[in-house]
Motif scaffolding. Sequence first.
Motif, PDB file in Angstrom:
ATOM      1  N   SER A  71      54.904  71.477   7.384  1.00 36.57           N
ATOM      2  CA  SER A  71      54.654  72.756   6.709  1.00 36.57           C
ATOM      3  C   SER A  71      53.219  72.744   6.194  1.00 36.57           C
ATOM      4  O   SER A  71      52.568  71.699   6.186  1.00 36.57           O
ATOM      5  N   GLU A  72      52.762  73.883   5.792  1.00 39.56           N
ATOM      6  CA  GLU A  72      51.424  73.970   5.206  1.00 39.56           C
ATOM      7  C   GLU A  72      51.443  73.320   3.823  1.00 39.56           C
ATOM      8  O   GLU A  72      52.446  73.412   3.107  1.00 39.56           O
ATOM      9  N   PRO A  73      50.350  72.662   3.424  1.00 38.49           N
ATOM     10  CA  PRO A  73      50.325  72.068   2.090  1.00 38.49           C
ATOM     11  C   PRO A  73      50.326  73.149   1.002  1.00 38.49           C
ATOM     12  O   PRO A  73      49.893  74.276   1.237  1.00 38.49           O
ATOM     13  N   ILE A  74      50.818  72.771  -0.153  1.00 32.99           N
ATOM     14  CA  ILE A  74      50.851  73.675  -1.307  1.00 32.99           C
ATOM     15  C   ILE A  74      50.014  73.031  -2.404  1.00 32.99           C
ATOM     16  O   ILE A  74      50.247  71.882  -2.767  1.00 32.99           O
ATOM     17  N   GLU A  75      49.032  73.757  -2.923  1.00 35.01           N
ATOM     18  CA  GLU A  75      48.212  73.227  -4.013  1.00 35.01           C
ATOM     19  C   GLU A  75      48.619  73.892  -5.313  1.00 35.01           C
ATOM     20  O   GLU A  75      48.863  75.091  -5.355  1.00 35.01           O
ATOM     21  N   TYR A  76      48.701  73.076  -6.349  1.00 33.05           N
ATOM     22  CA  TYR A  76      48.980  73.632  -7.664  1.00 33.05           C
ATOM     23  C   TYR A  76      48.271  72.822  -8.739  1.00 33.05           C
ATOM     24  O   TYR A  76      47.974  71.649  -8.552  1.00 33.05           O
ATOM     25  N   SER A  77      47.996  73.488  -9.840  1.00 28.62           N
ATOM     26  CA  SER A  77      47.359  72.819 -10.982  1.00 28.62           C
ATOM     27  C   SER A  77      47.294  73.783 -12.152  1.00 28.62           C
ATOM     28  O   SER A  77      47.472  74.991 -11.997  1.00 28.62           O
ATOM     29  N   ARG A  78      47.029  73.220 -13.288  1.00 26.92           N
ATOM     30  CA  ARG A  78      46.703  74.045 -14.453  1.00 26.92           C
ATOM     31  C   ARG A  78      45.277  74.537 -14.259  1.00 26.92           C
ATOM     32  O   ARG A  78      44.476  73.897 -13.572  1.00 26.92           O
ATOM     33  N   SER A  79      44.940  75.635 -14.894  1.00 24.05           N
ATOM     34  CA  SER A  79      43.608  76.217 -14.684  1.00 24.05           C
ATOM     35  C   SER A  79      42.481  75.274 -15.096  1.00 24.05           C
ATOM     36  O   SER A  79      41.421  75.267 -14.489  1.00 24.05           O
ATOM     37  N   GLU A  80      42.707  74.432 -16.111  1.00 23.67           N
ATOM     38  CA  GLU A  80      41.653  73.541 -16.601  1.00 23.67           C
ATOM     39  C   GLU A  80      41.666  72.154 -15.930  1.00 23.67           C
ATOM     40  O   GLU A  80      40.834  71.311 -16.229  1.00 23.67           O
ATOM     41  N   ALA A  81      42.585  71.937 -15.014  1.00 23.98           N
ATOM     42  CA  ALA A  81      42.731  70.613 -14.402  1.00 23.98           C
ATOM     43  C   ALA A  81      41.553  70.273 -13.498  1.00 23.98           C
ATOM     44  O   ALA A  81      41.057  71.119 -12.758  1.00 23.98           O
ATOM     45  N   ILE A  82      41.140  69.032 -13.564  1.00 24.80           N
ATOM     46  CA  ILE A  82      40.118  68.526 -12.658  1.00 24.80           C
ATOM     47  C   ILE A  82      40.797  67.985 -11.397  1.00 24.80           C
ATOM     48  O   ILE A  82      40.374  68.264 -10.284  1.00 24.80           O
ATOM     49  N   VAL A  83      41.862  67.207 -11.605  1.00 25.21           N
ATOM     50  CA  VAL A  83      42.638  66.696 -10.480  1.00 25.21           C
ATOM     51  C   VAL A  83      43.769  67.683 -10.203  1.00 25.21           C
ATOM     52  O   VAL A  83      44.640  67.898 -11.032  1.00 25.21           O
ATOM     53  N   ARG A  84      43.689  68.324  -9.029  1.00 18.58           N
ATOM     54  CA  ARG A  84      44.735  69.261  -8.623  1.00 18.58           C
ATOM     55  C   ARG A  84      45.706  68.526  -7.712  1.00 18.58           C
ATOM     56  O   ARG A  84      45.351  67.557  -7.057  1.00 18.58           O
ATOM     57  N   ARG A  85      46.920  68.999  -7.665  1.00 21.88           N
ATOM     58  CA  ARG A  85      47.942  68.375  -6.830  1.00 21.88           C
ATOM     59  C   ARG A  85      48.131  69.201  -5.557  1.00 21.88           C
ATOM     60  O   ARG A  85      48.250  70.419  -5.630  1.00 21.88           O
ATOM     61  N   THR A  86      48.172  68.496  -4.433  1.00 22.65           N
ATOM     62  CA  THR A  86      48.451  69.133  -3.160  1.00 22.65           C
ATOM     63  C   THR A  86      49.705  68.470  -2.595  1.00 22.65           C
ATOM     64  O   THR A  86      49.746  67.255  -2.422  1.00 22.65           O
ATOM     65  N   ILE A  87      50.724  69.288  -2.326  1.00 24.52           N
ATOM     66  CA  ILE A  87      51.996  68.781  -1.832  1.00 24.52           C
ATOM     67  C   ILE A  87      52.016  68.892  -0.310  1.00 24.52           C
ATOM     68  O   ILE A  87      51.774  69.963   0.249  1.00 24.52           O
ATOM     69  N   TYR A  88      52.304  67.758   0.331  1.00 25.10           N
ATOM     70  CA  TYR A  88      52.421  67.713   1.784  1.00 25.10           C
ATOM     71  C   TYR A  88      53.856  67.373   2.154  1.00 25.10           C
ATOM     72  O   TYR A  88      54.484  66.533   1.519  1.00 25.10           O
ATOM     73  N   LYS A  89      54.343  68.018   3.195  1.00 28.96           N
ATOM     74  CA  LYS A  89      55.655  67.699   3.753  1.00 28.96           C
ATOM     75  C   LYS A  89      55.424  67.211   5.168  1.00 28.96           C
ATOM     76  O   LYS A  89      54.803  67.898   5.983  1.00 28.96           O
ATOM     77  N   LEU A  90      55.920  66.002   5.447  1.00 27.26           N
ATOM     78  CA  LEU A  90      55.736  65.388   6.753  1.00 27.26           C
ATOM     79  C   LEU A  90      57.069  64.972   7.335  1.00 27.26           C
ATOM     80  O   LEU A  90      58.054  64.826   6.615  1.00 27.26           O
ATOM     81  N   GLU A  91      57.067  64.784   8.636  1.00 25.18           N
ATOM     82  CA  GLU A  91      58.228  64.221   9.315  1.00 25.18           C
ATOM     83  C   GLU A  91      57.773  62.945  10.007  1.00 25.18           C
ATOM     84  O   GLU A  91      56.683  62.888  10.552  1.00 25.18           O
ATOM     85  N   TYR A  92      58.630  61.935   9.948  1.00 23.83           N
ATOM     86  CA  TYR A  92      58.345  60.679  10.636  1.00 23.83           C
ATOM     87  C   TYR A  92      59.126  60.635  11.938  1.00 23.83           C
ATOM     88  O   TYR A  92      60.341  60.816  11.945  1.00 23.83           O
ATOM     89  N   ASN A  93      58.418  60.419  13.029  1.00 21.41           N
ATOM     90  CA  ASN A  93      59.043  60.296  14.348  1.00 21.41           C
ATOM     91  C   ASN A  93      58.797  58.886  14.845  1.00 21.41           C
ATOM     92  O   ASN A  93      57.658  58.529  15.147  1.00 21.41           O
ATOM     93  N   LYS A  94      59.862  58.115  14.868  1.00 25.48           N
ATOM     94  CA  LYS A  94      59.762  56.708  15.274  1.00 25.48           C
ATOM     95  C   LYS A  94      59.141  56.615  16.656  1.00 25.48           C
ATOM     96  O   LYS A  94      59.527  57.331  17.564  1.00 25.48           O
ATOM     97  N   GLN A  95      58.155  55.752  16.784  1.00 24.53           N
ATOM     98  CA  GLN A  95      57.489  55.566  18.074  1.00 24.53           C
ATOM     99  C   GLN A  95      58.125  54.400  18.805  1.00 24.53           C
ATOM    100  O   GLN A  95      58.513  53.416  18.202  1.00 24.53           O
ATOM    101  N   SER A  96      58.237  54.541  20.147  1.00 27.78           N
ATOM    102  CA  SER A  96      58.866  53.445  20.889  1.00 27.78           C
ATOM    103  C   SER A  96      57.889  52.358  21.234  1.00 27.78           C
ATOM    104  O   SER A  96      56.758  52.446  21.199  1.00 27.78           O
TER     105      SER A  96
END
Length: 177
Positions: free
Chosen positions: A152-177
């Motif tokens: 999915s597309e990442p989602i960024e969120y933070s408080r307005s005064e935050a220096i470090v913002r959080r970006t949420i990533y959703k990934l899927e793991y596909n086992k490699q042979s």
Amino acid sequence: YDPFCGSGTVLLEAIALGKTKLIGSDLDPAATRGTKENIAWYSNVKGTKASAEIMTADVSKFSPSQKVNLIVTEPFLGKPRPNPAKVPYIFKGLERLYKGAFKHWTSVLEDKATIVIVMPTVTVESKNGKKHTFSMKKFIDSLGNLGYTTSSEPIEYSRSEAIVRRTIYKLEYNKQS
């Protein structure tokens, strides 16, 4: 599984959602003690029988007793108010930490497992007034060679005064042979 469980907030949320088999780990023994206490307390309050495997361990070494199909975590993001001159070095260090974690997780994840992870994003202004944004996007994009793809597309969120913002990533793991 929350491999950076801290005091157990993500695991408590899992209990609130009805999950009963939980796994958590953290490098800090005080944090894992707190997680165990918080899960015991919350399970008692909610009247649930949550089973929690909580260990004090390095994220790149801990192997749960069973394969994992879901990781939800907010790892260490760096200090809330970093020195702007040190931000590039902080991100290099965080990338090493996260790379070790993602490499190790290939041995503990089931095929088609989901990973939801919070990553830092920081914008700093240089002495000449130019702004530069540091994020983990290139790192996330590089995980394909280990079998991870964004789901999915990442989602960024933070408080307005935050220096470090959080970006949420959703990934899927596909086992490699």
